[in-house]
Design a protein around this motif. Structure first.
Motif, PDB file in Angstrom:
ATOM      1  N   TYR A 254       1.975  25.776  31.355  1.00 23.04           N
ATOM      2  CA  TYR A 254       1.977  25.031  32.608  1.00 23.04           C
ATOM      3  C   TYR A 254       2.448  25.929  33.753  1.00 23.04           C
ATOM      4  O   TYR A 254       3.539  26.503  33.704  1.00 23.04           O
ATOM      5  CB  TYR A 254       2.897  23.817  32.481  1.00 23.04           C
ATOM      6  N   GLY A 255       1.592  26.094  34.768  1.00 28.58           N
ATOM      7  CA  GLY A 255       1.947  26.907  35.933  1.00 28.58           C
ATOM      8  C   GLY A 255       1.759  28.390  35.727  1.00 28.58           C
ATOM      9  O   GLY A 255       2.024  29.172  36.657  1.00 28.58           O
ATOM     10  N   GLY A 256       1.350  28.796  34.534  1.00 30.43           N
ATOM     11  CA  GLY A 256       1.118  30.215  34.274  1.00 30.43           C
ATOM     12  C   GLY A 256       2.391  31.045  34.322  1.00 30.43           C
ATOM     13  O   GLY A 256       3.509  30.524  34.291  1.00 30.43           O
ATOM     14  N   ARG A 257       2.205  32.362  34.415  1.00 29.44           N
ATOM     15  CA  ARG A 257       3.358  33.268  34.378  1.00 29.44           C
ATOM     16  C   ARG A 257       4.285  33.095  35.583  1.00 29.44           C
ATOM     17  O   ARG A 257       5.496  33.297  35.469  1.00 29.44           O
ATOM     18  CB  ARG A 257       2.867  34.723  34.286  1.00 29.44           C
ATOM     19  N   THR A 258       3.719  32.712  36.715  1.00 25.46           N
ATOM     20  CA  THR A 258       4.571  32.480  37.892  1.00 25.46           C
ATOM     21  C   THR A 258       5.588  31.384  37.614  1.00 25.46           C
ATOM     22  O   THR A 258       6.776  31.501  37.957  1.00 25.46           O
ATOM     23  CB  THR A 258       3.710  32.093  39.113  1.00 25.46           C
ATOM     24  N   ASN A 259       5.139  30.328  36.963  1.00 27.53           N
ATOM     25  CA  ASN A 259       6.048  29.228  36.663  1.00 27.53           C
ATOM     26  C   ASN A 259       7.070  29.608  35.591  1.00 27.53           C
ATOM     27  O   ASN A 259       8.209  29.140  35.622  1.00 27.53           O
ATOM     28  CB  ASN A 259       5.263  27.996  36.216  1.00 27.53           C
ATOM     29  N   ILE A 260       6.665  30.461  34.645  1.00 32.83           N
ATOM     30  CA  ILE A 260       7.621  30.938  33.636  1.00 32.83           C
ATOM     31  C   ILE A 260       8.806  31.616  34.324  1.00 32.83           C
ATOM     32  O   ILE A 260       9.968  31.375  33.985  1.00 32.83           O
ATOM     33  CB  ILE A 260       6.953  31.926  32.664  1.00 32.83           C
TER      34      ILE A 260
END
Length: 432
Positions: A254-260
């Motif tokens: 969810y949200g890709g690496r940016t969200n991680i």
């Protein structure tokens, strides 16, 4: 008082009798005080607040049962103070050691006493062999494990899984099939959060440690943690590839690496319980339930599901990563052996299990004594694990375990460094 024939003052018979009585009373008081001191057993550890209160409830049961006076003292400076006390020859009778390495250091220095045979027998009969191994050093058993924690859990929204017909995966291949099904259904399989202020990145270290246990096995894991193999050994890179298949696939997270990178570790479970949910799974330790939305916490048994992160290689079953305190003996005195033996029994765990917030590795435990179904399930996963290892970063030198390892995982996910570069830089930071 009266004078004798030489004119000196002497005590009368009554005074002499009084003094004799006082002397006798003083001796009795001294003996009573010494007897009371002999029955006092000091336990020293890092637990404070609620954790200390739970431990003291268990101590109370032992004291009432035996007549001994076990006293617990907790300190935020435990790790420093226990080393100073041991070196000064004034250690507590028992200490709660949080890391296997600290136990091994004290044992090597000759400060610890090997556990009595009655305690070792209880460990043999009531624990999986891994717990005896973790409490042993150079052929002697020094540690008794009691309350432990674990991290290798995957959390999910029960109602959503039931509605979508998802089944719990037992193997990594089944997990991959489930991930693809979730993507096909139009939802992200995972939600992940690395953000933790100055400690950002530590959730990534847990992911890598879990995958090292599943892909390389416990023996290689131990060598890696001790730097007996390079940090960037091919086995570590292989483990990272399993994580990369998840983290670097924007359809999977969810949200890709940016969200991680920007999602706080405590908040990152919440997308599972939004309406509608934004993701289906979150890997984290048993502590994460404290970060669930209030309405979910109020009805966890109905709303929250959990399973063990699936195995990759069946040779090691389904490993569990976690931690825990082992009780070690500095002084041999009456009551110490009895208290350590008590900790090996389920009776010495029940008060804490009923309140909640703890897991135990004892074979004879009654899972019904846990305060809720979630903790019962977690305890069953823990007890059935044939491989258990301590959190690796916590055993590494601080400049690595709580330094370059954290930042390396952030740099890798952000794309600043490749997996090879991140692992190489961490390896080069290891103190010589």
């Amino acid at each position: 008082m009266m004078k004798n024939r030489f004119g000196k003052m002497v005590l009368g018979l009554g005074a002499l009798a009084l003094m004799a009585g006082l002397t006798s009373c003083s001796k009795k008081n001294t003996a009573a005080k010494k007897n009371e001191e002999d029955k006092t057993i000091l336990v020293f550890g890092a637990s404070r607040g609620e954790e200390a209160a739970r431990l003291e409830e268990i101590i109370k049961v032992f004291n009432e049962k035996t007549g001994y006076n076990v006293v617990y003292e907790g300190s935020p400076e435990f790790e420093t103070q226990i080393q100073v006390q041991a070196a000064a020859g004034t250690p507590p009778d028992i200490a709660m050691i949080p890391q296997p390495g600290m136990m091994q250091t004290f044992a090597e220095q000759g400060y610890l006493k090997p556990l009595p045979q009655n305690v070792v027998n209880r460990i043999d009969s009531n624990y999986a062999s891994v717990w005896k191994d973790l409490g042993s050093y150079k052929g002697n058993v020094y540690g008794v494990f009691h309350r432990v924690n674990a991290k290798s859990f995957v959390w999910y929204n029960k109602a959503e899984w039931a509605k979508r017909g998802y089944s719990i995966p037992k193997t990594w291949d089944e997990l991959k099939s489930l991930e693809d099904q979730m993507v096909k259904d139009g939802i992200s399989p995972w939600t992940v959060g690395f953000e933790s202020g100055a400690a950002s990145g530590w959730p990534g270290t847990d992911w890598l440690e879990d995958m090292m246990l599943r892909t390389a096995g416990p023996d290689v894991y131990d060598k890696w943690v001790k730097h007996e193999i390079p940090f960037n050994d091919p086995a570590v890179l292989n483990a990272m590839k399993y994580i990369q298949d998840i983290f670097f696939n924007d359809s999977y997270v969810y949200g890709g690496r940016t969200n991680i990178l920007t999602s706080n570790y405590g908040d990152s479970i919440k997308p599972l319980f939004e309406n509608p949910p934004k993701a289906m799974m979150h890997r984290e330790g048993n502590f994460i339930t404290g970060f669930l939305p209030e309405d979910v916490q109020a009805n966890m048994e109905e709303k929250v599901g959990v399973f063990a992160l699936p195995s990759v290689d069946s040779a090691w079953g389904t490993p569990v990563l976690g931690g825990g305190d082992q009780f070690v003996m500095f002084n041999e005195k009456p009551g110490v052996s009895e208290f350590l033996e008590f900790l090996t029994t389920w009776e010495g765990c029940i008060p804490w299990a009923k309140v909640g917030g703890a897991l135990f590795p004892h074979k004879d435990q009654n899972f019904a004594d846990y305060s809720n179904a979630i903790e019962r399930q977690l305890a069953e996963i823990l007890v059935n694990a044939s491989v258990f290892r301590f959190d690796g970063s916590g055993q590494m030198p601080a400049e690595v375990g709580s330094g370059t390892f954290w930042t390396g995982m952030v740099n890798w996910v952000s794309g600043t460094e490749s997996a090879e570069e991140a692992l190489k830089n961490i390896d080069q930071s290891w103190p010589q």
